[in-house]
Design a protein around this motif. Sequence first.
Motif, PDB file in Angstrom:
ATOM      1  N   GLY A  34     -13.395 -34.665  31.465  1.00 52.40           N
ATOM      2  CA  GLY A  34     -14.074 -33.352  30.973  1.00 52.40           C
ATOM      3  C   GLY A  34     -12.901 -33.797  28.766  1.00 52.40           C
ATOM      4  O   GLY A  34     -13.309 -34.838  28.720  1.00 52.40           O
ATOM      5  N   GLU A  35     -13.599 -33.001  27.949  1.00 52.50           N
ATOM      6  CA  GLU A  35     -13.467 -32.860  26.916  1.00 52.50           C
ATOM      7  C   GLU A  35     -11.988 -33.846  26.585  1.00 52.50           C
ATOM      8  O   GLU A  35     -12.262 -34.445  25.354  1.00 52.50           O
ATOM      9  N   GLY A  36     -10.601 -33.143  26.643  1.00 51.60           N
ATOM     10  CA  GLY A  36      -9.542 -33.303  27.050  1.00 51.60           C
ATOM     11  C   GLY A  36      -9.758 -34.995  26.690  1.00 51.60           C
ATOM     12  O   GLY A  36      -8.525 -35.537  26.342  1.00 51.60           O
ATOM     13  N   GLU A  70     -17.093 -25.024  18.576  1.00 54.14           N
ATOM     14  CA  GLU A  70     -15.769 -25.309  19.985  1.00 54.14           C
ATOM     15  C   GLU A  70     -15.165 -26.084  19.420  1.00 54.14           C
ATOM     16  O   GLU A  70     -14.146 -26.051  20.441  1.00 54.14           O
ATOM     17  N   GLY A  84     -10.372 -24.811  21.366  1.00 55.25           N
ATOM     18  CA  GLY A  84     -10.281 -25.576  21.929  1.00 55.25           C
ATOM     19  C   GLY A  84     -10.363 -26.649  22.209  1.00 55.25           C
ATOM     20  O   GLY A  84     -10.013 -27.162  23.598  1.00 55.25           O
ATOM     21  N   ASP A 117     -12.542 -26.740  24.993  1.00 53.65           N
ATOM     22  CA  ASP A 117     -11.899 -25.790  26.524  1.00 53.65           C
ATOM     23  C   ASP A 117     -13.513 -25.871  26.372  1.00 53.65           C
ATOM     24  O   ASP A 117     -14.008 -24.813  27.041  1.00 53.65           O
ATOM     25  N   GLU A 118     -14.032 -26.481  27.897  1.00 50.96           N
ATOM     26  CA  GLU A 118     -15.421 -26.605  27.910  1.00 50.96           C
ATOM     27  C   GLU A 118     -15.736 -26.014  29.374  1.00 50.96           C
ATOM     28  O   GLU A 118     -16.383 -25.453  29.035  1.00 50.96           O
ATOM     29  N   GLY A 119     -15.013 -25.398  29.664  1.00 54.00           N
ATOM     30  CA  GLY A 119     -14.882 -24.509  30.899  1.00 54.00           C
ATOM     31  C   GLY A 119     -15.212 -22.901  30.116  1.00 54.00           C
ATOM     32  O   GLY A 119     -16.082 -22.619  30.065  1.00 54.00           O
ATOM     33  N   ALA A 120     -14.667 -23.202  28.611  1.00 60.10           N
ATOM     34  CA  ALA A 120     -15.340 -21.423  27.845  1.00 60.10           C
ATOM     35  C   ALA A 120     -17.028 -21.620  26.708  1.00 60.10           C
ATOM     36  O   ALA A 120     -17.219 -21.467  27.316  1.00 60.10           O
TER      37      ALA A 120
END
Length: 368
Positions: free
Chosen positions: A73-75, A255, A259, A261-264
Amino acid sequence: MTIIPVSGGAFAAYDVVVGRGLLAQAGAHIAPLAKGRTVIVTDETVAGIHAQALTASLTAAGVTSEIVAVPAGEGSKSFAELERVLDRLLEIGLDRKDVVIALGGGVVGDLAGLAAALFMRGIDFVQIPTTLLAQVDSSVGGKTAIDTPRGKNLVGAFHQPRLVLADIDVLATLPERQVRSGWAEVLKHGLICDAAFIDWLAGEGAAGARGDPAALERAVIRSVEIKSAVVGEDEKEAGRRALLNLGHTFGHAIETEVGFDEGALAHGEAVALGCCMAFRYSAGEDLCSADDVARVETVVAAARLPTRLDQAGSFAADRLLALMAGDKKAEGGALTLILARGIGQAFVAKGVDAAKVRAFLIEEGATA
Ligand SMILES: NC(=O)c1ccc[n+]([C@@H]2O[C@H](COP(=O)([O-])OP(=O)(O)OC[C@H]3O[C@@H](n4cnc5c(N)ncnc54)[C@H](O)[C@@H]3O)[C@@H](O)[C@H]2O)c1
Ligand SMILES: O=C(O)C(=O)C[C@@H](O)[C@H](O)[C@H](O)COP(=O)(O)O
Ligand SMILES: [Zn+2]
Protein backbone atom coordinates in the motif's frame (compact mmCIF):
# COMPACT_ATOMS: atom_id res chain seq x y z
CA MET A 1 7.99 -11.28 -26.43
CA THR A 2 8.32 -7.60 -27.39
CA ILE A 3 11.35 -5.50 -26.53
CA ILE A 4 10.95 -1.74 -26.35
CA PRO A 5 14.21 0.17 -25.93
CA VAL A 6 14.27 3.28 -23.77
CA SER A 7 17.08 5.56 -24.82
CA GLY A 8 18.02 9.19 -24.63
CA GLY A 9 21.26 11.10 -24.63
CA ALA A 10 21.07 11.67 -20.89
CA PHE A 11 21.02 8.12 -19.51
CA ALA A 12 22.16 4.56 -20.22
CA ALA A 13 19.72 2.84 -22.59
CA TYR A 14 17.69 -0.09 -21.28
CA ASP A 15 15.04 -2.49 -22.51
CA VAL A 16 11.46 -2.98 -21.44
CA VAL A 17 10.63 -6.61 -22.15
CA VAL A 18 6.89 -7.35 -22.39
CA GLY A 19 5.59 -10.90 -22.71
CA ARG A 20 4.17 -14.04 -21.09
CA GLY A 21 6.04 -16.27 -18.63
CA LEU A 22 8.82 -13.74 -18.06
CA LEU A 23 9.01 -14.23 -14.28
CA ALA A 24 10.24 -17.80 -14.78
CA GLN A 25 12.91 -16.48 -17.17
CA ALA A 26 13.90 -13.51 -15.02
CA GLY A 27 17.14 -15.12 -13.82
CA ALA A 28 18.46 -15.47 -17.37
CA HIS A 29 17.61 -11.81 -18.11
CA ILE A 30 19.13 -10.49 -14.87
CA ALA A 31 22.27 -12.69 -14.62
CA PRO A 32 24.27 -10.62 -17.16
CA LEU A 33 23.60 -7.46 -15.07
CA ALA A 34 24.20 -8.95 -11.62
CA LYS A 35 27.91 -9.25 -11.01
CA GLY A 36 27.24 -9.87 -7.33
CA ARG A 37 24.13 -10.37 -5.22
CA THR A 38 20.57 -9.19 -5.64
CA VAL A 39 18.02 -7.98 -3.12
CA ILE A 40 14.37 -8.30 -4.07
CA VAL A 41 12.33 -5.45 -2.62
CA THR A 42 8.66 -6.36 -2.69
CA ASP A 43 5.50 -5.94 -0.64
CA GLU A 44 3.99 -8.50 1.72
CA THR A 45 1.14 -9.38 -0.65
CA VAL A 46 3.28 -9.82 -3.76
CA ALA A 47 5.92 -11.70 -1.73
CA GLY A 48 3.32 -14.35 -0.90
CA ILE A 49 2.22 -14.78 -4.53
CA HIS A 50 5.19 -14.21 -6.85
CA ALA A 51 8.51 -14.01 -4.96
CA GLN A 52 9.15 -17.74 -4.94
CA ALA A 53 9.01 -17.99 -8.75
CA LEU A 54 11.51 -15.15 -9.00
CA THR A 55 13.97 -16.53 -6.45
CA ALA A 56 13.81 -19.97 -8.11
CA SER A 57 14.56 -18.41 -11.48
CA LEU A 58 17.48 -16.38 -10.06
CA THR A 59 18.91 -19.42 -8.28
CA ALA A 60 18.70 -21.49 -11.47
CA ALA A 61 20.71 -18.74 -13.23
CA GLY A 62 23.33 -18.72 -10.45
CA VAL A 63 22.24 -15.39 -8.94
CA THR A 64 21.87 -15.15 -5.14
CA SER A 65 18.99 -13.15 -3.71
CA GLU A 66 17.46 -11.98 -0.43
CA ILE A 67 13.96 -10.62 0.08
CA VAL A 68 13.03 -7.37 1.80
CA ALA A 69 9.24 -7.00 2.12
CA VAL A 70 7.38 -3.81 3.04
CA PRO A 71 3.69 -3.55 3.96
CA ALA A 72 1.45 -3.40 0.87
CA GLY A 73 0.00 0.00 0.00
CA GLU A 74 0.75 3.67 -0.53
CA GLY A 75 1.72 4.11 3.15
CA SER A 76 5.03 2.42 2.35
CA LYS A 77 6.10 5.38 0.20
CA SER A 78 7.28 7.03 3.43
CA PHE A 79 10.50 8.19 5.10
CA ALA A 80 10.07 5.40 7.66
CA GLU A 81 9.93 2.58 5.08
CA LEU A 82 12.69 4.16 2.99
CA GLU A 83 14.93 4.20 6.05
CA ARG A 84 14.01 0.60 6.90
CA VAL A 85 14.80 -0.62 3.35
CA LEU A 86 18.12 1.25 3.25
CA ASP A 87 19.06 -0.12 6.66
CA ARG A 88 18.30 -3.69 5.51
CA LEU A 89 20.50 -3.17 2.40
CA LEU A 90 23.31 -2.03 4.69
CA GLU A 91 22.73 -4.92 7.10
CA ILE A 92 22.80 -7.42 4.24
CA GLY A 93 26.07 -5.80 3.18
CA LEU A 94 25.28 -4.90 -0.44
CA ASP A 95 28.00 -3.16 -2.37
CA ARG A 96 28.06 -1.07 -5.52
CA LYS A 97 28.20 -4.09 -7.82
CA ASP A 98 25.00 -5.54 -6.39
CA VAL A 99 21.51 -5.04 -7.80
CA VAL A 100 18.13 -4.15 -6.29
CA ILE A 101 15.14 -5.83 -7.91
CA ALA A 102 11.75 -4.12 -7.44
CA LEU A 103 9.06 -6.83 -7.58
CA GLY A 104 5.63 -5.25 -7.19
CA GLY A 105 3.40 -2.36 -8.13
CA GLY A 106 4.17 1.32 -8.38
CA VAL A 107 4.59 1.65 -4.63
CA VAL A 108 7.39 -0.92 -4.51
CA GLY A 109 8.97 0.43 -7.73
CA ASP A 110 8.99 4.04 -6.49
CA LEU A 111 10.34 3.08 -3.04
CA ALA A 112 12.92 0.49 -4.14
CA GLY A 113 14.04 2.77 -6.99
CA LEU A 114 14.62 5.64 -4.57
CA ALA A 115 16.48 3.33 -2.17
CA ALA A 116 18.68 2.19 -5.10
CA ALA A 117 19.29 5.81 -6.08
CA LEU A 118 20.43 6.70 -2.57
CA PHE A 119 22.32 3.55 -1.55
CA MET A 120 26.05 4.33 -1.75
CA ARG A 121 25.00 7.24 -4.04
CA GLY A 122 23.34 4.92 -6.51
CA ILE A 123 23.34 1.25 -7.45
CA ASP A 124 21.67 -0.59 -10.31
CA PHE A 125 18.07 -1.66 -10.13
CA VAL A 126 15.72 -3.79 -12.18
CA GLN A 127 11.96 -3.34 -12.33
CA ILE A 128 9.65 -6.37 -12.38
CA PRO A 129 6.25 -4.65 -12.33
CA THR A 130 3.36 -6.80 -11.10
CA THR A 131 0.44 -4.37 -11.47
CA LEU A 132 -0.96 -3.09 -14.74
CA LEU A 133 -0.24 0.43 -13.56
CA ALA A 134 3.40 -0.40 -12.96
CA GLN A 135 3.76 -2.22 -16.31
CA VAL A 136 2.28 0.62 -18.37
CA ASP A 137 3.75 3.50 -16.44
CA SER A 138 5.71 3.52 -13.18
CA SER A 139 8.39 0.94 -14.06
CA VAL A 140 9.49 3.02 -17.07
CA GLY A 141 11.18 6.39 -17.01
CA GLY A 142 13.11 6.49 -13.75
CA LYS A 143 10.85 8.64 -11.55
CA THR A 144 11.25 7.35 -7.98
CA ALA A 145 9.77 8.95 -4.87
CA ILE A 146 8.08 8.85 -1.50
CA ASP A 147 5.12 10.96 -0.34
CA THR A 148 4.93 13.39 2.55
CA PRO A 149 1.75 14.70 4.23
CA ARG A 150 2.40 17.88 2.24
CA GLY A 151 1.99 16.14 -1.10
CA LYS A 152 2.62 13.22 -3.47
CA ASN A 153 6.10 12.22 -4.60
CA LEU A 154 7.68 15.36 -3.14
CA VAL A 155 10.94 13.63 -2.17
CA GLY A 156 12.58 11.54 -4.86
CA ALA A 157 15.17 11.15 -7.58
CA PHE A 158 15.43 10.36 -11.27
CA HIS A 159 17.13 6.97 -11.36
CA GLN A 160 16.60 4.82 -14.46
CA PRO A 161 16.34 1.03 -14.13
CA ARG A 162 18.79 -1.19 -16.03
CA LEU A 163 15.99 -3.47 -17.25
CA VAL A 164 12.21 -3.80 -17.00
CA LEU A 165 10.49 -7.20 -17.22
CA ALA A 166 6.71 -6.89 -17.67
CA ASP A 167 5.19 -10.36 -17.42
CA ILE A 168 1.53 -10.22 -18.53
CA ASP A 169 0.84 -13.52 -16.70
CA VAL A 170 1.42 -11.99 -13.25
CA LEU A 171 -1.59 -9.73 -13.85
CA ALA A 172 -3.84 -12.81 -13.55
CA THR A 173 -3.65 -12.55 -9.73
CA LEU A 174 -4.31 -8.80 -9.64
CA PRO A 175 -7.61 -7.72 -8.02
CA GLU A 176 -10.07 -6.35 -10.58
CA ARG A 177 -10.03 -2.88 -9.01
CA GLN A 178 -6.25 -2.69 -9.51
CA VAL A 179 -6.62 -3.65 -13.18
CA ARG A 180 -9.06 -0.77 -13.62
CA SER A 181 -6.73 1.59 -11.75
CA GLY A 182 -3.91 0.73 -14.16
CA TRP A 183 -6.31 1.16 -17.08
CA ALA A 184 -6.57 4.84 -16.17
CA GLU A 185 -2.88 5.39 -17.00
CA VAL A 186 -3.38 3.45 -20.26
CA LEU A 187 -6.26 5.78 -21.19
CA LYS A 188 -4.08 8.74 -20.17
CA HIS A 189 -1.44 7.79 -22.76
CA GLY A 190 -4.05 7.76 -25.54
CA LEU A 191 -5.62 11.01 -24.36
CA ILE A 192 -2.20 12.69 -24.45
CA CYS A 193 -1.15 11.83 -27.97
CA ASP A 194 -2.89 8.90 -29.68
CA ALA A 195 -6.57 9.25 -30.61
CA ALA A 196 -6.48 5.95 -32.57
CA PHE A 197 -5.34 4.17 -29.41
CA ILE A 198 -8.37 5.64 -27.58
CA ASP A 199 -10.62 4.31 -30.37
CA TRP A 200 -9.14 0.84 -29.85
CA LEU A 201 -9.36 1.08 -26.03
CA ALA A 202 -13.02 2.11 -26.32
CA GLY A 203 -13.77 -0.77 -28.69
CA GLU A 204 -12.06 -4.14 -29.03
CA GLY A 205 -9.35 -3.19 -26.50
CA ALA A 206 -11.88 -2.58 -23.71
CA ALA A 207 -11.57 -6.28 -22.88
CA GLY A 208 -8.24 -5.34 -21.24
CA ALA A 209 -10.01 -3.45 -18.46
CA ARG A 210 -11.79 -6.74 -17.69
CA GLY A 211 -8.47 -8.62 -17.55
CA ASP A 212 -8.22 -10.15 -21.05
CA PRO A 213 -4.48 -11.00 -21.41
CA ALA A 214 -4.19 -10.39 -25.17
CA ALA A 215 -5.78 -6.94 -24.88
CA LEU A 216 -3.67 -6.21 -21.79
CA GLU A 217 -0.48 -7.13 -23.63
CA ARG A 218 -1.30 -4.78 -26.51
CA ALA A 219 -2.25 -2.00 -24.07
CA VAL A 220 1.04 -2.44 -22.17
CA ILE A 221 3.12 -2.41 -25.36
CA ARG A 222 1.49 0.73 -26.80
CA SER A 223 1.67 2.52 -23.43
CA VAL A 224 5.36 1.72 -23.02
CA GLU A 225 6.07 2.84 -26.61
CA ILE A 226 4.41 6.19 -25.89
CA LYS A 227 6.08 6.67 -22.52
CA SER A 228 9.55 5.60 -23.64
CA ALA A 229 9.48 8.04 -26.57
CA VAL A 230 8.63 10.94 -24.25
CA VAL A 231 11.15 9.98 -21.56
CA GLY A 232 13.90 9.45 -24.15
CA GLU A 233 13.49 13.06 -25.26
CA ASP A 234 13.09 14.66 -21.84
CA GLU A 235 14.29 12.54 -18.93
CA LYS A 236 14.00 15.17 -16.20
CA GLU A 237 10.76 16.87 -17.24
CA ALA A 238 12.28 20.06 -18.57
CA GLY A 239 9.44 20.22 -21.11
CA ARG A 240 7.51 17.53 -22.98
CA ARG A 241 7.61 14.92 -20.19
CA ALA A 242 5.14 17.04 -18.21
CA LEU A 243 2.50 15.76 -20.66
CA LEU A 244 2.65 12.42 -18.81
CA ASN A 245 1.18 14.35 -15.89
CA LEU A 246 -2.21 14.75 -17.61
CA GLY A 247 -4.83 14.35 -14.85
CA HIS A 248 -2.21 14.43 -12.11
CA THR A 249 -2.30 18.08 -10.99
CA PHE A 250 -5.94 17.63 -9.95
CA GLY A 251 -5.45 13.92 -9.13
CA HIS A 252 -2.47 14.29 -6.79
CA ALA A 253 -4.18 17.12 -4.86
CA ILE A 254 -7.26 14.92 -4.41
CA GLU A 255 -5.15 11.90 -3.35
CA THR A 256 -3.33 14.04 -0.78
CA GLU A 257 -6.64 15.35 0.60
CA VAL A 258 -7.93 11.80 1.11
CA GLY A 259 -4.73 11.08 3.07
CA PHE A 260 -3.26 8.70 0.46
CA ASP A 261 -5.97 6.25 1.45
CA GLU A 262 -6.02 3.99 -1.61
CA GLY A 263 -8.94 2.07 -0.10
CA ALA A 264 -10.92 5.25 -0.73
CA LEU A 265 -9.16 6.35 -3.93
CA ALA A 266 -6.40 4.49 -5.78
CA HIS A 267 -3.82 6.46 -7.79
CA GLY A 268 -5.31 5.41 -11.13
CA GLU A 269 -8.79 6.37 -9.97
CA ALA A 270 -7.50 9.83 -9.06
CA VAL A 271 -5.81 10.09 -12.48
CA ALA A 272 -9.02 9.06 -14.30
CA LEU A 273 -10.98 11.72 -12.43
CA GLY A 274 -8.17 14.23 -13.00
CA CYS A 275 -8.22 13.54 -16.78
CA CYS A 276 -11.97 14.21 -16.88
CA MET A 277 -11.42 17.45 -14.93
CA ALA A 278 -8.56 18.52 -17.24
CA PHE A 279 -10.80 18.01 -20.31
CA ARG A 280 -13.73 19.83 -18.66
CA TYR A 281 -11.40 22.72 -17.76
CA SER A 282 -10.10 22.74 -21.34
CA ALA A 283 -13.65 22.85 -22.73
CA GLY A 284 -14.45 25.73 -20.37
CA GLU A 285 -11.54 27.62 -21.95
CA ASP A 286 -12.84 26.75 -25.48
CA LEU A 287 -9.75 24.67 -26.12
CA CYS A 288 -11.62 21.43 -26.84
CA SER A 289 -15.23 20.55 -27.61
CA ALA A 290 -18.07 19.28 -25.43
CA ASP A 291 -18.01 16.15 -27.63
CA ASP A 292 -14.39 15.52 -26.59
CA VAL A 293 -15.39 15.82 -22.92
CA ALA A 294 -18.30 13.41 -23.41
CA ARG A 295 -16.00 10.91 -25.14
CA VAL A 296 -13.43 11.07 -22.31
CA GLU A 297 -16.14 10.64 -19.67
CA THR A 298 -17.57 7.68 -21.61
CA VAL A 299 -14.27 5.76 -21.89
CA VAL A 300 -13.44 6.48 -18.24
CA ALA A 301 -16.88 5.43 -16.98
CA ALA A 302 -16.81 2.30 -19.18
CA ALA A 303 -13.85 1.10 -17.09
CA ARG A 304 -15.84 1.88 -13.92
CA LEU A 305 -13.47 4.68 -12.99
CA PRO A 306 -14.66 7.96 -11.41
CA THR A 307 -15.51 10.91 -13.65
CA ARG A 308 -16.86 13.40 -11.05
CA LEU A 309 -15.31 14.95 -7.94
CA ASP A 310 -18.12 13.88 -5.60
CA GLN A 311 -17.27 10.22 -6.36
CA ALA A 312 -13.96 10.81 -4.52
CA GLY A 313 -15.41 12.67 -1.49
CA SER A 314 -16.01 16.25 -0.33
CA PHE A 315 -13.33 18.83 -0.88
CA ALA A 316 -12.68 22.50 -0.14
CA ALA A 317 -11.60 24.45 -3.24
CA ASP A 318 -8.92 26.40 -1.35
CA ARG A 319 -7.31 23.23 0.05
CA LEU A 320 -7.12 21.66 -3.41
CA LEU A 321 -5.79 24.88 -4.89
CA ALA A 322 -3.06 25.16 -2.22
CA LEU A 323 -1.96 21.58 -2.93
CA MET A 324 -1.95 22.26 -6.68
CA ALA A 325 0.26 25.31 -6.10
CA GLY A 326 2.74 22.99 -4.34
CA ASP A 327 2.84 20.61 -7.33
CA LYS A 328 6.30 20.04 -8.82
CA LYS A 329 5.26 21.65 -12.12
CA ALA A 330 4.32 24.95 -10.43
CA GLU A 331 6.77 27.78 -11.07
CA GLY A 332 7.07 30.65 -8.56
CA GLY A 333 3.64 29.70 -7.19
CA ALA A 334 2.02 29.89 -10.68
CA LEU A 335 0.05 26.82 -11.70
CA THR A 336 0.98 24.55 -14.58
CA LEU A 337 -1.80 22.32 -15.94
CA ILE A 338 -1.81 19.74 -18.70
CA LEU A 339 -4.73 20.74 -20.92
CA ALA A 340 -6.03 19.45 -24.25
CA ARG A 341 -7.09 20.84 -27.65
CA GLY A 342 -8.79 17.52 -28.34
CA ILE A 343 -8.34 13.80 -27.75
CA GLY A 344 -4.68 12.98 -28.33
CA GLN A 345 -3.74 16.66 -28.31
CA ALA A 346 -2.55 17.45 -24.79
CA PHE A 347 -0.26 20.39 -24.13
CA VAL A 348 1.51 22.04 -21.20
CA ALA A 349 -0.19 25.25 -20.00
CA LYS A 350 1.96 27.41 -17.74
CA GLY A 351 0.87 30.37 -15.63
CA VAL A 352 -2.75 29.21 -15.40
CA ASP A 353 -4.92 31.75 -13.55
CA ALA A 354 -5.48 30.46 -9.99
CA ALA A 355 -8.77 32.39 -9.63
CA LYS A 356 -10.13 30.59 -12.71
CA VAL A 357 -9.05 27.23 -11.35
CA ARG A 358 -10.72 28.04 -8.01
CA ALA A 359 -13.98 28.92 -9.76
CA PHE A 360 -13.70 25.72 -11.81
CA LEU A 361 -13.19 23.60 -8.66
CA ILE A 362 -16.35 25.13 -7.16
CA GLU A 363 -18.25 24.34 -10.41
CA GLU A 364 -16.95 20.79 -10.04
CA GLY A 365 -18.56 20.56 -6.57
CA ALA A 366 -15.76 21.67 -4.20
CA THR A 367 -16.91 23.99 -1.42
CA ALA A 368 -16.06 27.71 -1.57
N1 LIG B 1 7.24 6.48 -11.02
C1 LIG B 1 6.28 6.69 -11.87
O1 LIG B 1 6.49 7.10 -13.02
C2 LIG B 1 4.86 6.40 -11.47
C3 LIG B 1 3.87 6.31 -12.45
C4 LIG B 1 2.58 6.02 -12.06
C5 LIG B 1 2.27 5.79 -10.71
N2 LIG B 1 3.27 5.86 -9.80
C6 LIG B 1 3.00 5.55 -8.40
O2 LIG B 1 2.58 4.19 -8.33
C7 LIG B 1 1.80 4.00 -7.15
C8 LIG B 1 0.60 3.16 -7.48
O3 LIG B 1 1.03 1.91 -7.97
P1 LIG B 1 0.05 0.65 -8.04
O4 LIG B 1 -1.26 1.09 -8.53
O5 LIG B 1 0.78 -0.40 -8.73
O6 LIG B 1 -0.18 0.33 -6.49
P2 LIG B 1 0.51 -0.71 -5.49
O7 LIG B 1 1.94 -0.85 -5.74
O8 LIG B 1 0.08 -0.29 -4.12
O9 LIG B 1 -0.22 -2.08 -5.86
C9 LIG B 1 -1.62 -2.17 -5.69
C10 LIG B 1 -1.99 -3.40 -4.83
O10 LIG B 1 -1.86 -4.56 -5.66
C11 LIG B 1 -1.12 -5.57 -4.96
N3 LIG B 1 -0.45 -6.34 -6.01
C12 LIG B 1 0.59 -5.96 -6.78
N4 LIG B 1 0.82 -6.87 -7.74
C13 LIG B 1 -0.06 -7.87 -7.55
C14 LIG B 1 -0.34 -9.08 -8.23
N5 LIG B 1 0.30 -9.42 -9.35
N6 LIG B 1 -1.31 -9.88 -7.74
C15 LIG B 1 -2.03 -9.52 -6.64
N7 LIG B 1 -1.84 -8.37 -5.98
C16 LIG B 1 -0.87 -7.55 -6.43
C17 LIG B 1 -0.21 -4.81 -4.04
O11 LIG B 1 0.20 -5.61 -2.96
C18 LIG B 1 -1.11 -3.64 -3.62
O12 LIG B 1 -1.93 -4.03 -2.55
C19 LIG B 1 1.46 5.38 -6.66
O13 LIG B 1 2.22 5.66 -5.52
C20 LIG B 1 1.85 6.29 -7.79
O14 LIG B 1 2.23 7.56 -7.34
C21 LIG B 1 4.55 6.15 -10.14
O1 LIG C 1 6.53 9.48 -15.66
C1 LIG C 1 6.01 10.59 -15.56
O2 LIG C 1 6.61 11.62 -15.89
C2 LIG C 1 4.64 10.74 -15.02
O3 LIG C 1 4.20 11.84 -14.77
C3 LIG C 1 3.85 9.49 -14.81
C4 LIG C 1 2.75 9.62 -13.77
O4 LIG C 1 1.74 8.67 -14.12
C5 LIG C 1 3.22 9.24 -12.36
O5 LIG C 1 2.11 9.18 -11.49
C6 LIG C 1 4.33 10.07 -11.78
O6 LIG C 1 4.80 9.48 -10.59
C7 LIG C 1 3.90 11.46 -11.45
O7 LIG C 1 5.03 12.20 -11.29
P1 LIG C 1 5.10 13.57 -10.47
O8 LIG C 1 6.37 14.19 -10.96
O9 LIG C 1 3.88 14.37 -10.78
O10 LIG C 1 5.15 13.20 -9.05
ZN1 LIG D 1 0.33 8.40 -12.46
